[in-house]
Design a protein around this motif. Sequence first.
Motif, PDB file in Angstrom:
ATOM      1  N   ASP A 106       0.854  -1.189   0.000  1.00  0.00           N
ATOM      2  CA  ASP A 106       0.000   0.000   0.000  1.00  0.00           C
ATOM      3  C   ASP A 106       0.889   1.238   0.000  1.00  0.00           C
ATOM      4  N   LEU A 107       0.847   2.014  -1.059  1.00  0.00           N
ATOM      5  CA  LEU A 107       1.670   3.213  -1.161  1.00  0.00           C
ATOM      6  C   LEU A 107       0.840   4.456  -0.845  1.00  0.00           C
ATOM      7  N   ALA A 115       3.612   4.506 -10.337  1.00  0.00           N
ATOM      8  CA  ALA A 115       3.543   4.141 -11.752  1.00  0.00           C
ATOM      9  C   ALA A 115       3.912   2.681 -11.973  1.00  0.00           C
ATOM     10  N   PHE A 116       4.633   2.082 -11.019  1.00  0.00           N
ATOM     11  CA  PHE A 116       5.068   0.699 -11.156  1.00  0.00           C
ATOM     12  C   PHE A 116       4.189  -0.290 -10.393  1.00  0.00           C
ATOM     13  N   PHE A 273      13.027  -6.317  -4.913  1.00  0.00           N
ATOM     14  CA  PHE A 273      13.750  -5.054  -4.913  1.00  0.00           C
ATOM     15  C   PHE A 273      12.785  -3.928  -5.280  1.00  0.00           C
ATOM     16  N   ARG A 274      13.189  -2.706  -4.967  1.00  0.00           N
ATOM     17  CA  ARG A 274      12.389  -1.568  -5.419  1.00  0.00           C
ATOM     18  C   ARG A 274      12.476  -1.500  -6.954  1.00  0.00           C
ATOM     19  N   PRO A 275      11.455  -0.974  -7.628  1.00  0.00           N
ATOM     20  CA  PRO A 275      11.410  -1.046  -9.101  1.00  0.00           C
ATOM     21  C   PRO A 275      12.612  -0.429  -9.806  1.00  0.00           C
ATOM     22  N   ASP A 276      13.187   0.632  -9.241  1.00  0.00           N
ATOM     23  CA  ASP A 276      14.284   1.314  -9.936  1.00  0.00           C
ATOM     24  C   ASP A 276      15.656   0.790  -9.533  1.00  0.00           C
ATOM     25  N   HIS A 301      12.372  -3.542 -12.232  1.00  0.00           N
ATOM     26  CA  HIS A 301      11.091  -3.463 -12.948  1.00  0.00           C
ATOM     27  C   HIS A 301      11.208  -4.042 -14.346  1.00  0.00           C
ATOM     28  N   GLN A 302      12.274  -3.711 -15.055  1.00  0.00           N
ATOM     29  CA  GLN A 302      12.463  -4.256 -16.404  1.00  0.00           C
ATOM     30  C   GLN A 302      12.560  -5.776 -16.365  1.00  0.00           C
ATOM     31  N   TYR A 303      13.274  -6.282 -15.395  1.00  0.00           N
ATOM     32  CA  TYR A 303      13.443  -7.732 -15.278  1.00  0.00           C
ATOM     33  C   TYR A 303      12.117  -8.402 -14.951  1.00  0.00           C
ATOM     34  N   LEU A 304      11.347  -7.801 -14.047  1.00  0.00           N
ATOM     35  CA  LEU A 304      10.046  -8.358 -13.684  1.00  0.00           C
ATOM     36  C   LEU A 304       9.133  -8.427 -14.905  1.00  0.00           C
ATOM     37  N   GLN A 305       9.059  -7.357 -15.668  1.00  0.00           N
ATOM     38  CA  GLN A 305       8.184  -7.345 -16.841  1.00  0.00           C
ATOM     39  C   GLN A 305       8.608  -8.394 -17.863  1.00  0.00           C
TER      40      GLN A 305
END
Length: 314
Positions: A106-107, A115-116, A273-276, A301-305
């Motif tokens: 929850d942010l 955005a992520f 990890f955090r997205p960035d 984030h790139q790796y997750l996607q």
Amino acid sequence: MTQNPDSLNPVSLALSDQDPDLFSRQIGDSFSDWGFAVVADHGIPQELITRAEEMSRAFFALPEDVKRRYFVEGGGGARGYTPFGTEVAKDQTVHDLKEFWHIGRDLPDGHAFAAFMDANIWPDEVNGFRECYLELFAAFDKAGARILEAIARYLELQPDFFVDTVRDGNSVLRLIHYPPVPEDSPAVRAAAHEDINTITLLIGAEEAGLELLDKQGNWRPVTPGPGELAVNIGDMLQRLTNNRLPSTTHRVVNPAPERRGHSRYSMPFFLHFRPDYLIETLPQCVGSNHPDLYPEPITAHQYLQQRLREIGLA
């Protein structure tokens, strides 16, 4: 540590307060040998676990049309309900035999990672659902942070190395229901796969089935005792450590004939990890006999996607 031929020896997280270096060696050796560790005394209250398990059963017992109200079309399963027959393990062609629900972090409004990370979805039909799982999410987060501190020590990093890497990370609590299995099913409850994330913490299921693939190519059961967690290394941490800590292939096999009519429930927490965060091979994990296997850095984030596309969720 030498691999026990039959099972993983539990390690006590309480030891981390008394002798952090000894605990680090114990859990680090287990991860290095197996990619898994069984963790006792993890600090997540049993009352909370019991309450969460009961709510999970209550939700999955709802009619199919009610559950599907919480399915987000095109949402990649990030939040809410994902129906039976959706997820396919990487390199597999038959879907897993499960349905699940995702709860994320929850942010606060206006957070940089909004955005992520999608907002959570909460079902109206189960009283106290939101409060229970946010409490469980926080408890998993706390236990995971203590384990990451031990991993940092094992890798000869500063004990707080991982604190910022996972701050407000894209972690997910997954509630899973594996329904009874038809006798002629061509699929298994969860096909052989590796986890995408940093580490996974799993509250043990009553029904057996979790197995890991050891270094000799044998499938071995992972059977945490009452009140214990199964914890495993994910692909992101394997990549960061240049395979020093392996992301071990594991699966959930179908039950014996006499248990086919019984459902299986579990609650893994995928700590991310955090997205960035830039996943870039640790210099400590590169040497003359162990060259860098991942020379191209990539954000979490790139790796997750990339990986979600491979399993049909994005």
